[in-house]
Design a protein around this motif. Structure first.
Motif, short mmCIF file in Angstrom:
data_model
loop_
_atom_site.label_atom_id
_atom_site.label_comp_id
_atom_site.label_asym_id
_atom_site.label_seq_id
_atom_site.Cartn_x
_atom_site.Cartn_y
_atom_site.Cartn_z
N ALA A 66 6.79 -6.57 -0.92
CA ALA A 66 7.63 -7.76 -1.09
C ALA A 66 8.88 -7.43 -1.92
CB ALA A 66 6.83 -8.87 -1.75
N LEU A 67 8.72 -6.57 -2.92
CA LEU A 67 9.88 -6.14 -3.70
C LEU A 67 10.84 -5.33 -2.84
CD1 LEU A 67 8.25 -4.97 -7.07
CD2 LEU A 67 9.83 -6.88 -6.79
N HIS A 68 10.30 -4.39 -2.10
CA HIS A 68 11.15 -3.52 -1.28
C HIS A 68 11.91 -4.32 -0.23
CE1 HIS A 68 8.77 0.42 -2.28
NE2 HIS A 68 9.32 -0.13 -3.32
N GLU A 69 11.29 -5.35 0.29
CA GLU A 69 11.98 -6.17 1.29
C GLU A 69 13.19 -6.87 0.69
OE1 GLU A 69 8.97 -8.74 2.81
OE2 GLU A 69 8.24 -7.28 4.29
N ARG A 70 13.19 -7.06 -0.63
CA ARG A 70 14.33 -7.65 -1.32
C ARG A 70 15.25 -6.59 -1.91
NH1 ARG A 70 15.96 -13.04 -1.22
NH2 ARG A 70 14.15 -14.35 -0.74
N GLY A 71 14.98 -5.31 -1.56
CA GLY A 71 15.85 -4.24 -2.04
C GLY A 71 15.62 -3.88 -3.49
N ILE A 72 14.42 -4.10 -4.02
CA ILE A 72 14.12 -3.83 -5.43
C ILE A 72 13.11 -2.71 -5.53
CG2 ILE A 72 13.17 -4.81 -7.56
CD1 ILE A 72 14.00 -7.59 -6.41
N VAL A 73 13.36 -1.75 -6.41
CA VAL A 73 12.43 -0.67 -6.70
C VAL A 73 11.88 -0.93 -8.10
CG1 VAL A 73 12.15 1.82 -7.02
CG2 VAL A 73 13.69 0.95 -5.25
N SER B 292 9.64 6.56 -4.90
CA SER B 292 9.11 6.65 -6.27
C SER B 292 8.02 5.60 -6.48
CB SER B 292 10.24 6.45 -7.29
OG SER B 292 11.24 7.43 -7.14
N ASP B 293 8.22 4.42 -5.93
CA ASP B 293 7.17 3.40 -5.99
C ASP B 293 5.95 3.80 -5.16
OD1 ASP B 293 8.54 1.77 -7.72
OD2 ASP B 293 9.12 0.29 -6.22
#
Length: 513
Positions: free
Chosen positions: A123-130, A193-194
Motif C-alpha cells: 500500500a505504501l509503494h502504490e503511493r510512491g513511498i519507501v 530496500s523495503d
C-alpha cells in the motif's frame, strides 16, 4: 515543558512510549468516546524547523495512504507550548517485537503475518513511498470487533517518497533489518530496500531471530535458510525469503507486490488460518486467534511464560507467559469474546448430575461452573473439566489468594498479571489486573483460552495429551514439542496432575466406574 493534559479535544491519560524525537501518549477522544494515540514531538526538537517539518510530513504520508494496514491519522495540531502533535490509531495490543520476544509463532501464523505486513508495504509503494525502517517494533497490533486482531505499520519518520529517493541519502535504518545499501552514504534506497526489510521480518517470524546485520563497508553475510532453524519450513519458502535478502538488490524481488505474490503462491497449500481445525465460535473465527500467539499478547504465552515460562512475552503464570505480546502481544492475546464460550451451554456448565466432573471429590462447589466452562472451551484432545480441576489442585490447591511474588504468580491458577491481561475475559479491552484482582472468575476461564490456543501445537505428540497440556502450562508448547512430550523436569508435576485427574474424572460413561 511538562506532561501535556490535552492535545486539542483529546485528553491525555498516560505515556505509552518515547524515542529520540517524539513520545506517544494514550489519549481519549471524548466526542467519539474512543481511545487514541497521540504522538508529540520532543520538546528539545520543537525549535528545529527541519525536524518539525519531517514530523508533520510523517502524519501527512500516513493520511495520504489511508490504509487499515497502516496507522491512520485523524487530527493534527500544536500544543499550547508550540509542540506539534498528531492523533492516530491506538494499537491496544502492542507490537510485533513484544510478540516475538519469547519465541516465533506457529508456521501458519508466521506466514499469515508475513503476507499481511507485505500487503501494508505494498500500500505504501502504490503511493510512491519507501518505508526504509521495517522492523518488528514498527508493526503494531490492534484488536478488532469480534475478538480478532489486525496489524498496522507505523513510523514513517525516515520514509521517502520516490520523487526524493535520488537526492542525497545518509545511512538510516535498523541493524538486522536494513538493506546493505542503507548502510552506505548515498546508497539510494528504493522499493527493493523495503523488500529486504520484508525478508528480514519474515525470517524473524519463521526462526525467532533476524537474519543478521552487515556493518558499513562490509558485504552482507548470507543468512542460513530458515529451515535450518525450523525444519518444517518448506524449501519454496526458504527460496523466497533468501531471494528477498539478497545483498545485490538487482537479484531481489522487485517490489513488495512481487514478494507478496510469491508468498501467496508458495503458501496456497499451507494452512494460514490460525484457527483452522479448532471448534471455535463463528465470531472467534472471524478474528485471528483465541488468544495471541504473543505471543505474545504476546505473545507462547504461558509456558510461553514470561521468560521463564514464557508465557510468551505473553504467557502466563502457573501458566506464566508473556507476549505478546504481545503477546500478545505479544504476540497478541484476548480469547473469544465474552459469551462465545466454545459451545458450552449454560445447562451443560451446571452439570448437576456430575457427568462432566465429580461432585464428591473435594472440588470447591463455587468453582465448578468455571472449571467446566474452561475444560469445555474447545474440542482439544486431552482438555476436560477434570484436567482443569487437576491443574488447579496441583498449582494452588484451589487457593484463590495464593501469592508468590518471587515468581510474580498469583491466584488460583498462578497467573502473572502482565500475562493474564491477554487471556482474561475481554482480553486487552480491560486493564491489567493487580495481584489482588486476580480472581477465580478471571483466572479459570483464561486457562481454557490459553490451552485451546497453544494446545494445537501439541497435536500428535506421544504420551498422555492431558499431561502434555499440563506441562505446557508450566513451560511452553515449544519446550514440550522439543522434548517429545512431558520434559523430564516436569514429570513429577505431570504425575501429580495425573493423580488428580483420576480423582476428578466422572464415573460412568464419561469416566471410569
Amino acid at each position: 515543558m511538562g506532561t501535556p493534559g490535552a492535545a486539542g479535544r483529546h485528553r491525555i491519560d498516560r505515556l505509552l512510549g518515547s524515542g529520540g524525537f517524539a513520545s506517544v501518549w494514550l489519549g481519549h477522544d471524548a466526542e467519539l468516546d474512543s481511545p487514541v494515540a497521540v504522538k508529540i514531538l520532543a520538546d528539545h526538537w520543537a525549535l528545529r524547523e527541519d525536524v518539525r517539518e519531517r514530523f508533520v510530513r510523517e502524519a501527512r504520508l500516513l493520511r495520504q495512504v489511508d490504509s487499515h494496514l497502516l496507522v491512520q491519522v485523524f487530527d493534527i495540531g500544536e500544543l499550547d507550548d508550540g509542540r506539534p502533535y498528531f492523533v492516530m490509531t491506538y494499537a491496544d495490543r502492542g507490537n510485533l517485537e513484544e510478540r516475538l520476544a519469547a519465541e516465533p509463532p506457529p508456521l501458519n501464523e508466521a506466514l499469515r503475518l508475513a503476507r499481511e505486513i507485505t500487503e501494508g508495504v505494498r500500500a505504501l509503494h502504490e503511493r510512491g513511498i519507501v518505508h526504509r525502517d521495517l522492523k518488528p517494533s514498527n508493526v503494531l497490533i490492534r484488536s478488532v470487533p469480534g475478538g480478532g486482531e489486525r496489524i498496522m505499520l507505523s513510523d514513517l519518520g525516515i520514509a521517502r517518497t520516490e520523487d526524493h529517493l535520488s537526492s542525497l541519502t545518509l545511512p538510516a535504518g535498523s541493524p538486522g533489518y536494513m538493506a546493505p545499501e542503507q548502510a552506505r552514504i548515498d546508497g539510494a534506497p528504493d522499493r527493493r530496500s523495503d523488500v529486504y526489510g520484508l525478508g528480514a521480518l519474515t525470517y524473524h517470524l519463521l526462526t525467532g531471530e533476524p537474519p543478521g546485520a552487515s556493518r558499513p563497508g562490509e558485504p552482507a553475510a548470507v543468512p542460513a535458510p530458515p529451515s535450518r532453524a525450523r525444519p518444517e519450513v518448506p524449501p519454496s519458502v526458504d527460496e523466497a525469503v533468501l531471494r528477498a535478502l539478497e545483498a545485490d538488490r538487482d537479484r531481489r524481488w522487485p517490489s513488495a507486490a512481487a514478494f507478496g505474490a510469491a508468498l501467496d503462491r508458495i503458501t496456497s497449500k499451507v494452512d494460514t488460518d490460525p484457527l483452522a481445525g479448532a471448534r471455535t465460535p463463528p465470531r472467534a473465527r472471524e478474528g485471528r486467534r483465541p488468544g495471541r500467539w504473543l505471543r505474545s499478547p504476546g505473545l507462547g504465552l504461558k509456558g510461553h511464560r514470561l521468560a521463564g515460562r514464557l508465557r510468551v512475552p505473553i504467557l502466563a503464570g502457573g501458566a506464566a507467559v508473556t507476549v505478546m505480546v504481545a503477546a500478545g502481544g505479544a504476540f497478541l492475546l484476548a480469547g473469544p469474546p465474552d459469551g462465545a464460550d466454545g459451545g458450552t451451554s449454560a445447562a451443560r456448565v451446571a452439570d448437576p448430575d456430575g457427568r462432566l466432573l465429580r461432585t464428591d471429590a473435594g472440588i470447591p462447589p463455587r468453582y465448578r461452573s468455571l472449571i467446566i466452562k474452561a475444560g469445555s472451551w474447545c474440542d482439544l484432545d486431552g482438555l476436560s473439566p477434570a484436567l482443569i480441576a487437576a491443574m488447579l489442585a496441583a498449582e494452588s490447591g484451589f487457593d484463590p489468594h495464593l501469592r508468590d511474588p518471587a515468581k510474580d504468580e498469583y491466584g488460583i491458577a498462578r497467573w502473572t498479571p502482565n500475562v493474564l491481561v491477554h487471556w482474561q475475559p475481554g482480553g486487552l479491552d480491560h486493564p491489567e489486573p493487580r495481584p489482588d484482582q486476580i480472581t477465580p472468575e478471571l483466572s479459570i476461564p483464561a486457562m481454557g483460552r490459553f490451552l485451546c490456543y497453544w494446545g494445537k501445537d501439541l497435536k500428535d505428540l506421544p504420551g498422555d495429551p492431558a499431561l502434555n497440556l499440563a506441562a505446557m502450562y508450566r513451560t511452553s508448547s515449544r519446550t514440550v514439542r522439543k522434548a517429545g512430550g512431558v520434559p523430564e523436569e516436569y514429570r513429577a508435576h505431570a504425575e501429580k496432575v495425573r493423580k488428580y485427574i483420576e480423582t476428578y474424572k466422572p464415573a460412568g460413561p464419561a469416566g471410569p466406574a
